[in-house]
Enzyme design. Structure first.
Site, short mmCIF file in Angstrom:
data_model
loop_
_atom_site.label_atom_id
_atom_site.label_comp_id
_atom_site.label_asym_id
_atom_site.label_seq_id
_atom_site.Cartn_x
_atom_site.Cartn_y
_atom_site.Cartn_z
CE LYS A 1 -47.94 60.62 6.36
NZ LYS A 1 -47.68 59.77 5.19
NE ARG B 1 -55.89 66.37 7.72
CZ ARG B 1 -55.40 65.24 7.25
NH1 ARG B 1 -54.14 64.90 7.50
NH2 ARG B 1 -56.16 64.43 6.52
N GLY C 1 -47.60 63.11 0.06
CA GLY C 1 -48.99 63.36 -0.31
C GLY C 1 -49.65 64.37 0.61
CD GLN D 1 -53.14 62.62 1.54
OE1 GLN D 1 -52.59 63.10 0.56
NE2 GLN D 1 -52.53 61.80 2.37
CG ASP E 1 -51.93 55.01 6.15
OD1 ASP E 1 -52.09 54.57 5.00
OD2 ASP E 1 -51.66 56.20 6.39
CG ASN F 1 -56.59 54.40 0.43
OD1 ASN F 1 -55.82 54.01 1.30
ND2 ASN F 1 -56.82 55.65 0.18
CE LYS G 1 -53.18 55.47 1.79
NZ LYS G 1 -53.30 56.57 2.76
NE ARG H 1 -48.18 52.20 1.95
CZ ARG H 1 -48.43 53.19 2.79
NH1 ARG H 1 -49.67 53.41 3.20
NH2 ARG H 1 -47.45 53.96 3.23
NE ARG I 1 -48.33 54.50 7.25
CZ ARG I 1 -47.96 55.10 8.36
NH1 ARG I 1 -47.31 54.43 9.30
NH2 ARG I 1 -48.23 56.38 8.58
#
Length: 427
Positions: A22, A27, A96, A171, A313, A336, A340, A344, A386
């Protein structure tokens, strides 16, 4: 709500060719759209996030064709900044990887564009990126809540001296790096705070280099970018397999192999999440590396205590793998997770407790002690791909598990459950 009950799995064995990454797919699409020339992208991920990026590029006048299975994209670049003909609103779902880079790229030149998305997207902070873009001259308004989408962009970004907070999401830095070469002036980007998920910045720099732009990286603290540059198509580009998606299959091999082999990533991969395999090895699994594969063979697993900032992740998969490890596992430096697709840390702690684990949820860590026997539970997935894939691993016990809203895996891996079933022997 739709649900899927996975019956106990005795063994997992075999090979899987991973869907495209992804992070790399979105990108590469944006750089191909900004570049001079035509680019052929192969092994592109077909998922919700990528569709949102493609729809946005189409609305901005970019021409592309997709193969029937949507994994090959022939895209004709714009040879510079993207332009909207008139005012435009782009809906980006909960992507995102589309929202952040487009928020920056669409500040080049003079546009009037609104970026919006699903309710969860409006809870995902973007203030640090907006602050940085404004330092470079961008005109940006918040349309609802300060520091969160939706945004109105009215161009104006010219470069200059910019600070960006690196502690919430890499990001933001990725978005600035990809945009800065097309700004009229040189840009110096200084990173404040500890940079999270640094390997994702390497993906960005790697891809920019593939499209003909190199920048000076001073220890990930300062980046110097020449203005007035152009991206150039590499012609053809093969998107690597998704290393985060590999984590579920490698973990399944560690818990109930056999041997599981994932292809499409390997020791030469640019994705930081391949380091997930090293964590499984630390826990007791046997890992074999090739240039374009990683194989994992079952071992007796024991708990770990590790800083997971570099692979946030894939670290989620360690949280459910910990249910099969001897002792108490602690995953640190994962604040972080809270910004998300869902919070999470809260979600993981809540659902792990449902299957019987003893869990301590800290501000930026989680501590997990497995129960003697896992309990059957209905696992909430929080519209987070996820969460659904992580908790499928509970079926590697002698207890079934029910996944609510299993189709949320469409964000990165639409046929995940079919692939897992193909490699599984029922108990």
């Amino acid at each position: 709500m739709e649900s899927l009950t996975l019956q106990p799995i005795a063994r997992v064995d075999g090979a899987i060719n991973l869907p495209g990454s992804k992070s790399v797919s979105n990108r590469a699409l944006l750089l191909a759209a900004l570049a001079c020339g035509k680019t052929v992208l192969t092994n592109l991920l077909d998922s919700d996030d990528v569709r949102h990026m493609l729809n946005a590029l189409s609305a901005l006048g970019i021409n592309y064709t997709l193969s029937a299975d949507r994994t090959r994209c022939d895209i004709t670049g714009n040879g510079g900044p993207l332009r909207a003909s008139g005012a435009l609103e782009l809906f980006l779902g909960n992507a995102g990887t589309a929202m952040r880079p487009l928020a920056a790229a669409l500040c080049l030149g003079q546009n009037e564009i609104v970026l919006t998305g699903e309710p969860r997207m409006k809870e995902r902070p973007i203030g640090h990126l907006v602050d940085s873009l404004r330092q470079g001259g961008a005109n940006i308004d918040y349309l609802e809540q300060e520091n969160y989408p939706p945004l109105r962009l009215r161009g104006g970004f010219i470069g200059g001296d910019i600070e960006v907070d690196g502690s919430v999401s890499s990001q933001f830095l990725t978005a600035l790096l990809m945009t800065a070469p097309l700004a009229p002036e040189d840009t110096i980007i200084r990173v404040k705070g500890e940079l999270v998920s640094k390997p994702y910045i390497d993906i960005t720099l790697n891809l920019m280099k593939t499209f003909g732009v190199e920048i000076a990286n001073h220890h990930y603290q300062q980046f110097v970018v020449k203005g007035g540059q152009q991206y150039h198509s590499p012609g053809r580009y093969l998107v690597e397999g998704d290393a985060s998606s590999a984590s579920y299959f490698l973990a399944a091999g560690a818990i109930k192999g056999g041997t599981v082999k994932v292809t499409g990533i390997g020791r030469k991969s640019m994705q930081g999440d391949i380091r997930f395999a090293d964590v499984l090895e630390k826990m007791g699994a046997t890992i074999t590396w090739g240039d374009d594969f990683i194989a994992c063979t079952r071992g007796e697993l024991h708990a770990i205590d590790m800083d997971m900032n570099h692979i946030p992740d894939a670290a989620m998969t360690i949280a459910t793998t910990a249910l099969f490890a001897k002792g108490t596992t602690t995953l640190r430096n994962i604040y972080n997770w809270r910004v998300k697709e869902t919070d999470r840390l809260f979600a993981m702690a809540t659902e792990l407790r449902k299957v019987g684990a003893e869990v301590e949820e800290g501000h930026d860590y989680i501590r997990i002690t497995p129960p003697a026997k896992l309990h059957h539970a209905d696992i909430g997935t929080y519209n987070d791909h996820r969460m659904a894939m992580c908790f499928s691993l509970v079926a590697l016990s002698d207890t079934p598990v029910t996944i609510l809203d299993p189709k949320c895996t469409a964000k990165t891996f639409p046929d995940y459950f079919e692939q897992l079933a193909r490699m599984s022997t029922p108990a």
